[in-house]
Design a protein around this motif. Structure first.
Motif, mmCIF file in Angstrom:
data_model
loop_
_atom_site.group_PDB
_atom_site.id
_atom_site.type_symbol
_atom_site.label_atom_id
_atom_site.label_comp_id
_atom_site.label_asym_id
_atom_site.label_seq_id
_atom_site.Cartn_x
_atom_site.Cartn_y
_atom_site.Cartn_z
ATOM 1 N N LYS A 128 0.997 -1.429 -0.138
ATOM 2 C CA LYS A 128 -0.055 0.076 0.130
ATOM 3 C C LYS A 128 0.741 1.254 0.031
ATOM 4 O O LYS A 128 2.053 1.236 0.710
ATOM 5 N N LEU A 129 0.276 2.188 -0.745
ATOM 6 C CA LEU A 129 1.094 3.700 -0.814
ATOM 7 C C LEU A 129 0.116 4.506 -0.483
ATOM 8 O O LEU A 129 -1.392 4.486 -1.220
ATOM 9 N N ARG A 130 0.297 5.933 -0.067
ATOM 10 C CA ARG A 130 -0.499 6.936 -0.133
ATOM 11 C C ARG A 130 -0.393 7.704 -1.478
ATOM 12 O O ARG A 130 0.954 7.555 -2.123
ATOM 13 N N PHE A 131 -1.018 8.854 -1.660
ATOM 14 C CA PHE A 131 -0.809 9.552 -3.230
ATOM 15 C C PHE A 131 0.319 10.097 -3.111
ATOM 16 O O PHE A 131 1.024 9.829 -4.251
ATOM 17 N N ASN A 132 0.807 10.813 -1.976
ATOM 18 C CA ASN A 132 2.260 11.449 -2.181
ATOM 19 C C ASN A 132 3.338 10.478 -2.128
ATOM 20 O O ASN A 132 4.349 10.865 -2.723
ATOM 21 N N GLU A 133 3.003 9.466 -1.692
ATOM 22 C CA GLU A 133 4.233 8.285 -1.797
ATOM 23 C C GLU A 133 4.343 7.656 -3.080
ATOM 24 O O GLU A 133 5.620 7.552 -3.690
ATOM 25 N N ILE A 134 3.331 7.690 -3.785
ATOM 26 C CA ILE A 134 3.170 7.480 -5.258
ATOM 27 C C ILE A 134 3.829 8.390 -5.917
ATOM 28 O O ILE A 134 4.930 8.163 -6.972
ATOM 29 N N ASN A 135 3.508 9.718 -5.869
ATOM 30 C CA ASN A 135 4.091 10.696 -6.493
ATOM 31 C C ASN A 135 5.458 10.996 -6.230
ATOM 32 O O ASN A 135 6.413 11.318 -7.069
ATOM 33 N N LYS A 136 6.133 10.676 -5.211
ATOM 34 C CA LYS A 136 7.668 10.645 -4.890
ATOM 35 C C LYS A 136 8.329 9.694 -5.749
ATOM 36 O O LYS A 136 9.416 9.813 -6.096
ATOM 37 N N LYS A 137 7.719 8.469 -5.927
ATOM 38 C CA LYS A 137 8.360 7.155 -6.606
ATOM 39 C C LYS A 137 8.344 7.714 -7.929
ATOM 40 O O LYS A 137 9.035 7.218 -8.788
ATOM 41 N N ILE A 138 7.330 8.527 -8.565
ATOM 42 C CA ILE A 138 7.179 8.581 -9.861
ATOM 43 C C ILE A 138 7.314 10.397 -10.016
ATOM 44 O O ILE A 138 6.082 10.977 -10.167
ATOM 45 N N PRO A 139 8.343 10.986 -9.835
ATOM 46 C CA PRO A 139 8.348 12.490 -9.922
ATOM 47 C C PRO A 139 8.089 13.127 -11.038
ATOM 48 O O PRO A 139 7.531 14.312 -11.111
ATOM 49 N N GLU A 140 8.070 12.493 -12.254
ATOM 50 C CA GLU A 140 7.797 13.212 -13.287
ATOM 51 C C GLU A 140 6.452 13.277 -13.846
ATOM 52 O O GLU A 140 6.064 14.101 -14.664
ATOM 53 N N ILE A 141 5.481 12.871 -12.920
ATOM 54 C CA ILE A 141 3.894 12.618 -13.179
ATOM 55 C C ILE A 141 3.427 13.932 -12.537
ATOM 56 O O ILE A 141 3.962 14.139 -11.384
#
Length: 111
Positions: free
Chosen positions: A37-50
Motif C-alpha cells: 500500500k502507498l498513499r498518493f504523495n508516496e506514489i508521487n515521490k516514486k514517480i516524480p515526473e508525473i
C-alpha cells in the motif's frame, strides 16, 4: 483503444490488455504498488515526473478497471491508501517478463 466497430469487441486480446494496463503512467503506478500500500504523495515521490493531475486521472482509471483499490480512512485530514487488487497483482509476472526483455533487447550492449 479502438474497438471493432461492427460488434464493439476488441480485435485482439492484446489490445484489451494494453487498454487496461498500457501506457507510461499506468505501468509505473502498478510497479510502484507491487510491494504494498502507498498513499498518493508516496506514489508521487516514486514517480516524480508525473503531475498530480495525471496521477489522479490515472489512479481513477486503474481503480475503475479493477487494477487497484482505493481505501479512504475516516480521519482528519483524510487518509487515502492505494493497493493492487488480485487482478492488479496478476499482471506483475508480465511486467517482470517485460523488464527481462527490456534488459536483453533495449539496453546498450557492452561490446
Amino acid at each position: 483503444m479502438p474497438l471493432n466497430e461492427e460488434n464493439g469487441e476488441y480485435i485482439c486480446s492484446v489490445e484489451a490488455a494494453i487498454n487496461e494496463i498500457g501506457g507510461k503512467w499506468k505501468s509505473l503506478i502498478i510497479c510502484s504498488l507491487k510491494d504494498g500500500k502507498l498513499r498518493f504523495n508516496e506514489i508521487n515521490k516514486k514517480i516524480p515526473e508525473i503531475t498530480q493531475r495525471m496521477l489522479t486521472k490515472t489512479l481513477r482509471e486503474l481503480e475503475k478497471n479493477g487494477i487497484i483499490n482505493r481505501k479512504v480512512y475516516a480521519e482528519v485530514p483524510p487518509k487515502v491508501e492505494y493497493c493492487l487488487t488480485p487482478k492488479g497483482k496478476s499482471v506483475l509476472p508480465i511486467f517482470d517478463s517485460l523488464c527481462e526483455w527490456g534488459k536483453k533487447y533495449c539496453e546498450p550492449s557492452e561490446d
